[in-house]
Scaffold this motif. Structure first.
Motif, PDB file in Angstrom:
ATOM      1  N   UNK A  77       0.807  -1.228   0.000  1.00 47.46           N
ATOM      2  CA  UNK A  77       0.000   0.000   0.000  1.00 47.46           C
ATOM      3  C   UNK A  77       0.836   1.272   0.000  1.00 47.46           C
ATOM      4  N   UNK A  78       1.915   1.283   0.802  1.00 49.43           N
ATOM      5  CA  UNK A  78       2.778   2.470   0.847  1.00 49.43           C
ATOM      6  C   UNK A  78       3.462   2.697  -0.491  1.00 49.43           C
TER       7      UNK A  78
ATOM      8  N   UNK B 297       3.995   5.626  -5.465  1.00 48.79           N
ATOM      9  CA  UNK B 297       4.082   5.600  -6.923  1.00 48.79           C
ATOM     10  C   UNK B 297       3.029   6.458  -7.589  1.00 48.79           C
ATOM     11  N   UNK B 298       1.809   6.459  -7.029  1.00 46.00           N
ATOM     12  CA  UNK B 298       0.732   7.267  -7.607  1.00 46.00           C
ATOM     13  C   UNK B 298       1.059   8.751  -7.526  1.00 46.00           C
ATOM     14  N   UNK B 299       1.554   9.197  -6.370  1.00 43.11           N
ATOM     15  CA  UNK B 299       1.878  10.617  -6.212  1.00 43.11           C
ATOM     16  C   UNK B 299       3.069  11.017  -7.079  1.00 43.11           C
TER      17      UNK B 299
ATOM     18  N   UNK C  84       6.785  24.760  -9.078  1.00 45.56           N
ATOM     19  CA  UNK C  84       5.756  24.407  -8.097  1.00 45.56           C
ATOM     20  C   UNK C  84       6.046  23.053  -7.465  1.00 45.56           C
ATOM     21  N   UNK C  85       6.366  22.066  -8.309  1.00 42.45           N
ATOM     22  CA  UNK C  85       6.653  20.719  -7.806  1.00 42.45           C
ATOM     23  C   UNK C  85       7.885  20.722  -6.910  1.00 42.45           C
TER      24      UNK C  85
ATOM     25  N   UNK D 274       2.897  13.751 -10.019  1.00 46.33           N
ATOM     26  CA  UNK D 274       3.799  14.898  -9.965  1.00 46.33           C
ATOM     27  C   UNK D 274       4.648  15.026 -11.202  1.00 46.33           C
ATOM     28  N   UNK D 275       5.239  13.923 -11.641  1.00 50.54           N
ATOM     29  CA  UNK D 275       6.114  13.966 -12.810  1.00 50.54           C
ATOM     30  C   UNK D 275       5.338  14.269 -14.093  1.00 50.54           C
TER      31      UNK D 275
END
Length: 254
Positions: free
Chosen positions: A178-179, A184-186, A203-204, A190-191
């Motif tokens: 889960x972590x 990976x999703x974030x 901003x990123x 972001x990328x």
């Protein structure tokens, strides 16, 4: 053509879209949705308080979890609220509250609305954007959101069964997967913003640096409160950096 009554001025609403978008029936539906959300929130809070003892959580830890979640929600909610204000003249208040306020995916909602309007041969908010086009657009947005909820309802029990099987094979795996999936999703989200412009890069980078500093400072005595406020501070810092970068003319630099 769908008829509707409203206080909107004909000069500001020549096609009567806002008259339809702000009808009482839509207001009732919107308030009903948020009433359900409020009831669900109370039920979850009470359930969490009952289950805290079995989970080995103290009352202080539980209150800290609630306050952390509430504070962390301020930043994302602020971003959604700012976009929602910009869409009020286009979607009307009830539709904006239900679609943008509930789902929070501005990209999906505007894309679905644009595609639906395109099927009628008009642009979203353009001269030919009338009541009938609005009704089709709102239906398309609502149908897409309903499919998200239906998929969650169907897939959650299936994924839960898979979770139990994986836990039997390797219990430690369920603490890592889960972590890793969330991280990976974030990272992916972001990328995905990086190639758009230098403003997105600034901003990123700003949000990442500020969040990292907050987590480091939170380890110091008397600074643990930064664990709760870190996300909100990082979002506000990133918004400020984005505004300054936009003002500096970096928006068109890829």
């Amino acid at each position: 053509m769908i008829a509707a009554t409203s206080n909107a001025s004909p000069s500001t609403d020549p096609n009567g879209v806002l008259a339809l978008a702000n009808t009482p029936v839509l207001w009732i539906c919107a308030l009903g949705v948020f009433l359900v959300i409020g009831v669900q929130s109370v039920i979850y809070i009470l359930a969490a308080r009952k289950a805290s003892a079995a989970a080995g959580m103290t009352k202080q830890e539980l209150n800290t979890s609630f306050s952390t979640g509430a504070i962390a929600a301020i930043g994302p909610s602020l971003a959604v609220a700012l976009v929602a204000v910009a869409l009020l003249p286009l979607f009307g208040t009830p539709a904006t509250l239900v679609r943008i306020g509930l789902i929070g995916s501005v990209q999906y909602e505007t894309a679905a609305a644009s595609i639906a309007a395109g099927t009628q041969g008009v642009e979203l908010g353009g001269p030919g954007f009338d009541q009938q086009t609005f009704a089709i657009m709102f239906f398309a947005m609502s149908l897409g959101g309903a499919m998200w909820m239906l998929a969650t309802l169907i897939l959650t029990p299936l994924l839960k069964k898979g979770e139990h099987k994986m836990a039997k094979v390797n219990p430690a795996l369920m603490t890592v997967v889960p972590a890793a999936a969330l991280l990976g999703a974030f990272v992916f989200l972001g990328l995905a913003e990086v190639p758009k412009s230098s403003v997105h890069v600034v901003t990123l980078a700003t949000s990442a640096v500020v969040m990292g500093l907050c987590l480091l400072l939170a380890k110091l005595p008397g600074m643990r409160w930064l664990r709760e406020w870190g996300l909100g501070i990082a979002i506000l810092a990133a918004l400020t950096a984005a505004y300054l970068a936009q003002s500096a003319g970096l928006a068109g630099v890829a």
